[in-house]
Structures are given as C-alpha cells and as structure tokens.
Scaffold this motif. Structure first.
Motif, mmCIF file in Angstrom:
data_model
loop_
_atom_site.group_PDB
_atom_site.id
_atom_site.type_symbol
_atom_site.label_atom_id
_atom_site.label_comp_id
_atom_site.label_asym_id
_atom_site.label_seq_id
_atom_site.Cartn_x
_atom_site.Cartn_y
_atom_site.Cartn_z
ATOM 1 N N MET A 279 6.613 -1.357 -10.317
ATOM 2 C CA MET A 279 5.440 -0.565 -10.676
ATOM 3 C C MET A 279 4.130 -1.260 -10.320
ATOM 4 S SD MET A 279 4.144 2.207 -11.686
ATOM 5 C CE MET A 279 5.581 3.111 -12.279
ATOM 6 N N ALA A 280 4.036 -2.564 -10.495
ATOM 7 C CA ALA A 280 2.783 -3.275 -10.185
ATOM 8 C C ALA A 280 2.416 -3.097 -8.713
ATOM 9 C CB ALA A 280 2.913 -4.751 -10.526
ATOM 10 N N TYR A 281 3.415 -3.142 -7.831
ATOM 11 C CA TYR A 281 3.159 -2.956 -6.411
ATOM 12 C C TYR A 281 2.868 -1.489 -6.093
ATOM 13 C CZ TYR A 281 4.773 -7.727 -5.611
ATOM 14 O OH TYR A 281 4.902 -9.083 -5.627
ATOM 15 N N ARG A 282 3.530 -0.568 -6.783
ATOM 16 C CA ARG A 282 3.243 0.859 -6.588
ATOM 17 C C ARG A 282 1.766 1.133 -6.875
ATOM 18 N NH1 ARG A 282 7.571 4.809 -7.016
ATOM 19 N NH2 ARG A 282 9.558 3.728 -6.982
ATOM 20 N N GLU A 283 1.293 0.618 -8.005
ATOM 21 C CA GLU A 283 -0.097 0.848 -8.380
ATOM 22 C C GLU A 283 -1.050 0.248 -7.351
ATOM 23 O OE1 GLU A 283 0.577 1.002 -13.248
ATOM 24 O OE2 GLU A 283 -0.031 -0.873 -12.271
ATOM 25 N N GLN A 284 -0.702 -0.925 -6.825
ATOM 26 C CA GLN A 284 -1.537 -1.551 -5.797
ATOM 27 C C GLN A 284 -1.588 -0.702 -4.530
ATOM 28 O OE1 GLN A 284 -0.155 -5.454 -4.613
ATOM 29 N NE2 GLN A 284 -1.715 -5.703 -3.048
ATOM 30 N N VAL A 285 -0.429 -0.226 -4.098
ATOM 31 C CA VAL A 285 -0.388 0.588 -2.878
ATOM 32 C C VAL A 285 -1.135 1.907 -3.077
ATOM 33 C CG1 VAL A 285 1.130 1.875 -1.314
ATOM 34 C CG2 VAL A 285 1.722 -0.469 -1.974
ATOM 35 N N TRP A 286 -0.953 2.565 -4.229
ATOM 36 C CA TRP A 286 -1.649 3.836 -4.473
ATOM 37 C C TRP A 286 -3.165 3.644 -4.475
ATOM 38 C CZ3 TRP A 286 -0.029 8.342 -3.415
ATOM 39 C CH2 TRP A 286 1.303 8.692 -3.585
ATOM 40 N N GLN A 287 -3.650 2.548 -5.029
ATOM 41 C CA GLN A 287 -5.091 2.287 -5.006
ATOM 42 C C GLN A 287 -5.595 2.102 -3.579
ATOM 43 O OE1 GLN A 287 -7.454 2.462 -7.310
ATOM 44 N NE2 GLN A 287 -5.962 3.066 -8.884
ATOM 45 N N LYS A 288 -4.830 1.417 -2.754
ATOM 46 C CA LYS A 288 -5.224 1.228 -1.353
ATOM 47 C C LYS A 288 -5.191 2.554 -0.591
ATOM 48 C CE LYS A 288 -4.058 -3.664 -0.763
ATOM 49 N NZ LYS A 288 -5.417 -4.060 -0.327
ATOM 50 N N LEU A 289 -4.160 3.371 -0.860
ATOM 51 C CA LEU A 289 -4.073 4.666 -0.190
ATOM 52 C C LEU A 289 -5.242 5.579 -0.574
ATOM 53 C CD1 LEU A 289 -0.240 5.413 -0.575
ATOM 54 C CD2 LEU A 289 -1.437 4.758 1.519
ATOM 55 N N ALA A 290 -5.711 5.432 -1.808
ATOM 56 C CA ALA A 290 -6.825 6.267 -2.279
ATOM 57 C C ALA A 290 -8.169 5.787 -1.761
ATOM 58 C CB ALA A 290 -6.854 6.276 -3.805
ATOM 59 N N ASN A 291 -8.218 4.552 -1.277
ATOM 60 C CA ASN A 291 -9.503 3.976 -0.895
ATOM 61 C C ASN A 291 -9.505 3.494 0.552
ATOM 62 O OD1 ASN A 291 -11.156 4.000 -3.528
ATOM 63 N ND2 ASN A 291 -9.202 3.174 -4.210
ATOM 64 N N GLU A 292 -9.393 2.186 0.778
ATOM 65 C CA GLU A 292 -9.625 1.658 2.123
ATOM 66 C C GLU A 292 -8.549 2.029 3.129
ATOM 67 O OE1 GLU A 292 -7.972 -2.018 -0.215
ATOM 68 O OE2 GLU A 292 -9.074 -0.154 -0.629
ATOM 69 N N TRP A 293 -7.359 2.458 2.676
ATOM 70 C CA TRP A 293 -6.313 2.839 3.612
ATOM 71 C C TRP A 293 -6.262 4.339 3.868
ATOM 72 C CZ3 TRP A 293 -1.204 -0.178 2.148
ATOM 73 C CH2 TRP A 293 -1.415 -1.545 2.380
ATOM 74 N N LYS A 294 -7.040 5.127 3.182
ATOM 75 C CA LYS A 294 -6.938 6.580 3.314
ATOM 76 C C LYS A 294 -7.368 7.011 4.711
ATOM 77 C CE LYS A 294 -8.212 10.921 1.059
ATOM 78 N NZ LYS A 294 -9.013 11.547 -0.012
ATOM 79 N N PRO A 295 -6.461 7.591 5.507
ATOM 80 C CA PRO A 295 -6.812 7.959 6.886
ATOM 81 C C PRO A 295 -7.826 9.109 6.929
ATOM 82 C CG PRO A 295 -4.418 7.871 6.569
ATOM 83 C CD PRO A 295 -5.043 7.845 5.219
ATOM 84 N N ASP A 296 -8.708 9.036 7.900
ATOM 85 C CA ASP A 296 -9.650 10.141 8.104
ATOM 86 C C ASP A 296 -8.908 11.403 8.531
ATOM 87 O OD1 ASP A 296 -11.714 8.351 7.539
ATOM 88 O OD2 ASP A 296 -11.930 7.783 9.652
ATOM 89 N N THR A 297 -7.711 11.217 9.101
ATOM 90 C CA THR A 297 -6.918 12.338 9.616
ATOM 91 C C THR A 297 -5.854 12.794 8.625
ATOM 92 O OG1 THR A 297 -5.440 10.733 10.660
ATOM 93 C CG2 THR A 297 -7.237 11.612 12.019
ATOM 94 N N LEU A 298 -5.984 12.427 7.340
ATOM 95 C CA LEU A 298 -4.916 12.715 6.377
ATOM 96 C C LEU A 298 -4.546 14.193 6.354
ATOM 97 C CD1 LEU A 298 -3.031 11.573 4.199
ATOM 98 C CD2 LEU A 298 -4.819 12.077 2.509
ATOM 99 N N ALA A 299 -5.544 15.074 6.318
ATOM 100 C CA ALA A 299 -5.267 16.510 6.241
ATOM 101 C C ALA A 299 -4.560 17.017 7.495
ATOM 102 C CB ALA A 299 -6.561 17.280 6.021
ATOM 103 N N ASP A 300 -4.705 16.299 8.614
ATOM 104 C CA ASP A 300 -4.079 16.727 9.857
ATOM 105 C C ASP A 300 -2.558 16.542 9.827
ATOM 106 O OD1 ASP A 300 -6.575 17.331 10.862
ATOM 107 O OD2 ASP A 300 -6.821 15.395 11.855
ATOM 108 N N THR A 301 -2.052 15.761 8.861
ATOM 109 C CA THR A 301 -0.607 15.526 8.772
ATOM 110 C C THR A 301 0.073 16.516 7.832
ATOM 111 O OG1 THR A 301 -0.759 13.967 6.916
ATOM 112 C CG2 THR A 301 -1.041 13.066 9.130
#
Length: 332
Positions: A279-301
């Motif tokens: 869970m600790a790693y899940r929370e870390q990854v979800w925070q990154k996906l919501a912020n600095e890792w969120k692709p500009d093209t997310l809706a295109d997928t």
C-alpha cells in the motif's frame, strides 16, 4: 446509505459449463467490520476482466460473479476508521473482480485495506483511465527510473497500444526519455507517435531477430508487457547495466534465455506484481500519476462505454482489437 433496495451489476452466470452475461438487479449486503460500501462512478475494462466474463476458472473460480478489477467512487457506508462517508477512493487489484464481486456494478463491498484515497489532482474518470494498467505502468516506470536516466539511452516498451504499454510510453515521454514502441498494429503508428514514441518497431520484425544469446545493445532499458520472445529479445538487446521490467505474459509465460545478458552485461530483470503491491508504494505511485507523471495525452488513451456495451468490448479485447484504455461509466 442509498435508499434503493437493489443496484445494477454486470453478472456472469454458469449453466452446465456454459457462461452467459446480463445486467441484473442485485441486493445490498450488511457490512462487516473493516468493510466499505462504495458507490462506483467508474470502472475500466481489462484483459483479466474479459477472461473472468467468459468463464476462465484461472481468474474466477465461482459463478455467478461480477467482474471488474478496477473501481473508483464514493464511500457511502463504512465499518472502518480508515475512511469516512463521502471519501473518494480508488480500488484496484487484490481480489477485486476475481473472486470478489468487482467494479462492473453500481456498488461494491470491499475491505478498507484495498482502498486508496483519490489524490486531489485526479478526477474519478482519470483515475480509471489509469486503473490497474496505470498503476502497473507507474510501478514499472518507478523501478526503471530509479536506475536508468534519460541520458542513458532509449527505453523500449512492448505491447505499446495496450493499456499498460500506452501509459508507459506517455509517462516516460513526459519524463524526458526517448521511447521506442513495439507493436503488432502498424496502423497505430500515428497514435503511438502522438503518445510520445520516437521510434516504432513492428512486433514481427522484433520477434524475427537472430536467435543468439546476445544481440547488439540497443536499449538502456525496457518495459515489457507481453513476455515470450519479445521479452527475450529486449533483454538480449539491452546495453550494459540496463534495466528491464516484466509485467505480462500474453505472448508466453516461458523465457528461452542464457545467463549471458545478466552476467556479461549486468542487465537487471525486475518483476512487477500489481495485484498485491504494498500500500505505501501504491499511494506513492498514485500521487505521481496525479501530478508530475500525468501525461498530457491521458484522455487520448481512453474510450468510454456503459454496462450495456461491455459484451461487445469484451469480445474486442479478447481479439486484441482495443487500443489504450476502456473506461466503464456507472453514472446514471
């Protein structure tokens, strides 16, 4: 608590070895200690869901059953101190949609230990565009980027039009990596280029590489989503001290390799287990996906469907005819 007596769910039923699907009215259950009742806003369609929906006993042992290994929604009743009514939460993997009724329903009952609070910068729909595929891609990127930097060279991604592959291409590109995408769908080259791939490699071309213990080093690392010969050749074509992650086996569960890539080039192979990721790693990854890792093209997928459209899309995903992510809306 919802005042309705029943809710809609996509059910799979077995009769004398034959499997059928339909949308059923399901009754609410009493909550036990540690359980959440979640009103589902969105789910997503994954290959594992399609297997469950067609009666694969390696995924789901008992029927009738509701598939859906991903869900995002609002807590409407809780028997846990970890969450309160009104909290927005994501639930992915663990046993959801496998032998526990899953996200293809308007409500789910799940252990509180399976839930992650929805990050502030992530909408519910975006969370399901990611889903287990995004979590898996994020886990792969996290492990890869700990050891390989953009200046080290090209990162290759296999199964690049699939959910994990497409999101991996997008995230790596956003982080400044040069990405080569392997795909069996040559017609999707423009799509992959839009996601950020600099080079497109056809699957047939890559599978046909010489069957040698080592190949010419081409990649600083790789994210493999399919297994088999593709993973073998990625490993053999990875440069010294490179890193390859493995998260899928759609092509094969077997590897025909020597130890040479590992002892002569120092290549690292890292397995990715999204189902029981801590869970600790899940929370870390979800925070990154919501912020600095969120692709500009997310809706295109993303392609959005309803419960009524699941059967047709399950048939497509089993044939390998879906690209990117398929989000299932449960909102009326």
């Amino acid at each position: 608590m919802n005042t309705a007596a029943t809710f809609k769910a996509f059910r799979v039923e077995e009769t004398e070895g034959n499997f059928t699907t339909s949308i059923k009215d399901m009754p609410f259950k009493s909550l036990e200690t540690g359980i959440l009742l979640i009103k589902v806003h969105y789910s997503s369609l994954n290959y594992k869901d399609a297997l469950s929906a067609t009666g694969n006993k390696g995924v789901t042992r008992q029927f009738p059953h509701t598939p859906g290994i991903d869900a995002v929604g609002t807590v409407v009743e809780t028997k846990s101190d970890a969450f309160k009514t009104g909290d927005k939460v994501i639930v992915t993997s663990y046993d959801l949609g496998m032998n526990t009724d899953g996200g293809f329903a308007q409500y789910i009952n799940v252990p509180a230990t399976w839930a992650v609070k929805l990050p502030e910068n992530l909408s519910m729909k975006d969370a399901m565009i990611f889903g287990t595929a995004g979590l898996t891609a994020g886990m792969s990127v996290l492990r890869l980027t700990q050891l390989v930097k953009p200046e080290d060279g090209t990162i290759v991604v296999s199964g690049a039009t699939g959910g994990v592959g497409a999101l991996s291409v997008s995230i790596l590109s956003k982080l400044g990596y040069t990405v080569a995408a392997i795909t069996g769908k040559e017609s999707e080259s423009a799509y992959l280029t839009k996601l950020g791939a600099k080079t497109i490699i056809t699957r047939s071309e890559f599978e046909a590489l010489d069957n040698k213990p080592l190949l010419k080093p081409q990649f600083a690392g790789g994210i493999d989503t399919v297994g088999g010969v593709i993973l073998e050749n990625i490993i053999k074509a990875t440069q010294p001290m490179g890193v390859v992650t493995s998260c899928g086996n759609a092509a094969s569960i077997k590897l025909n390799l020597t130890v040479f890539p590992f002892i002569l080039r120092g290549v690292s192979l890292i397995g990715i287990d999204s189902q029981n990721y801590p869970m600790a790693y899940r929370e870390q990854v979800w925070q990154k996906l919501a912020n600095e890792w969120k692709p500009d093209t997310l809706a295109d997928t993303c392609n959005e469907i309803t419960l009524n459209e699941l059967d047709a899309n399950i048939a497509l995903i089993l044939k390998g005819q879906i690209k990117g992510r398929t989000v299932v809306t449960l909102e009326a």
